[in-house]
Design an enzyme around this catalytic site. Structure first.
Site: not given
Length: 466
Positions: A192, A122, A119, A124, A288, A116-117
């Site tokens: 960013k 991913a 790793t 963990a 901020d 399913w792609g």
């Protein structure tokens, strides 16, 4: 070369990207494909099972000695089952850091993808196995996708930007190093990034998501313009307009104390931007507000920027702000003391910026950053050292109202705008008043010369007649 078996290893936690399937469907598919399923009898003798499957079972059980024995016998550490799952996938799902380390040390690929792609990293991340995440990242594993990834194309947000459209060839850090300059569709933009190394940090991902949600709500000439974002791949990014004239901090360092008229005009720009945020439904607190988060546009006006620690007033804060989150030199005392606060924290910061533009130096410039909020908490305020003539009538009183110890007594930005407009108009009136006497004197002098000339001509004519 990778080994592969027709077996599907279905013990324990499964792939983070695998679709939800019933156990009956798994069994049915296995029977159709002629495969065997170890989940039917986990205690079954393993001698007749493929050695690669035995490796996966040992990883599932966290059996370090069994794993070493199998690897020493020549078993392929990158063996895959019918779903392309590896032993590293299983260890990452289970959260066995020591097993992950052993597999990696024996040549396991860091980023193998299953059917399913997904790793190991991913998986963990999905199962929140933080020690495994850190180990995999340290060993070079890359995030598979952004945590805001959607399952269907129709769910991709309208603001989504293809990261390949962003050109960082001549990129430089801008505005405190938080943003990077890039080119996008023929214009320069500020980008960013949420770094790949923090993609699994839930707090930073949540802060990124919150900032993105706020920026989508904001449209005002005195607030930096949001252009789009990258959320479906890693690293995730927020793209805003780029104002090449820089921030107010750099401008004040170059110019020093500003003319009263300029300071008040800048104050009006900031106040209008903050009033828009505060009157949003629900109100948005910047939290901020300081010179490096205020940018200058081409017309010389100011725009409020950087909403990294901003929040909606209705959202309860899980943890208090710290001086790592905001600039201590401009933080309101109630924030520093971890008390409840509202939009008036921005009013306090605004007062300090307004005074700085007149004085030409930051508040309590002789003190260290961490010492300044302690002074505010002790009811101290930066001294007024500039000559009185540099403070137009009413401006000093307004600053003192804005940094009042009691937040409830500080004015709103709508009230601040009204007072600043009155002060600005009075400055313009005085300037016109200074010009008028000179013109009046020049007109009077011209009339006097004309009268004298006429008088002389009259006397000459009278003399001739006599």
């Amino acid at each position: 070369m990778e080994g592969k078996s027709s077996v599907r290893f279905t013990l324990g936690k499964q792939s983070s990207l695998a679709p939800e399937r019933s156990r009956e469907e798994d069994v049915s598919n296995d029977q159709e494909e002629g495969s065997e399923d170890m989940s039917n009898d986990p205690e079954e003798e393993l001698e007749d099972i493929h050695p690669g499957v035995r490796l996966m079972y040992s990883c599932h059980e966290g059996d370090l000695d069994g794993i070493r024995e199998l690897l020493d016998s020549g078993i392929d550490v990158n063996f895959r089952d019918i779903d392309n799952r590896t032993a590293l996938h299983l260890a990452a799902c289970q959260g066995y850091t020591d097993v992950v380390a052993l597999l990696l040390n024996n040549g396991a690929e860091t980023d193998p993808k299953d059917r399913w792609g997904s790793t190991p990293l991913a998986d963990a991340i999905y199962y929140k196995n933080h020690d495994v995440i850190k180990l995999l990242e340290k060993r070079g594993a890359k995030p598979l996708m952004a945590p805001m990834h959607v399952n269907h194309a129709r769910e991709v947000p309208e603001y989504e930007i293809n990261p390949h459209e962003l050109d960082f060839t001549n990129s430089v850090e801008i505005t405190k190093g938080t943003f990077h300059l890039a080119s996008w569709r023929g214009i320069q933009v500020a980008v960013k990034k949420l770094g790949e190394d923090v993609i699994s940090d839930e707090d930073k991902v949540r802060a990124f998501s919150d900032e993105l949600a706020l920026l989508q709500k904001i449209r005002h000439p005195n607030v930096v313009q949001f252009l789009g974002a990258v959320t479906q791949s890693s690293p995730m990014m927020i793209v805003t307009e780029y104002l090449h004239k820089g921030d107010l901090r750099a401008f004040l360092k170059k110019k020093g104390a500003l003319r009263p008229g300029t300071a008040v005009r800048f104050g009006l720009d900031i106040a209008r931007g903050l009033n828009y945020l505060h009157e949003n439904k629900p109100p948005i607190i910047h939290r901020d507000l300081e010179p490096s988060n205020i940018l200058r546009d081409d017309s010389g006006h100011l725009k409020v920027a950087d909403f990294g620690v901003s929040k909606l007033l209705t959202v309860k804060e899980d943890k208090p702000l710290t001086c790592q989150d905001t600039s201590c030199r401009y933080v309101a005392p109630e924030v520093f003391k971890h008390e409840e606060y509202d939009t008036k924290v921005d009013v306090f910061s605004f007062a300090l910026i307004l005074q700085e533009m007149i004085e030409g130096c930051p508040p309590f410039s002789a003190k260290q950053d961490l010492e300044v909020p302690k002074s505010y908490a002790a009811k101290e305020r930066p001294p007024f050292r500039a000559p009185t003539k540099h403070y137009p009538h009413g401006l000093k009183d307004l600053i003192q109202e804005c940094w009042n110890e009691n937040p409830a007594k500080r004015p709103t930005f709508r009230q601040i705008i009204t007072k600043l407009e009155s002060i600005y108009n009075s400055i313009g009136h005085k300037r016109r008043w200074k010009v008028r006497p000179l013109k009046c004197f020049q007109n009077f002098e011209a009339m006097l010369k004309k009268d004298l000339s006429l008088s002389g001509s009259s006397r000459s004519s009278h003399s001739s007649h006599v």
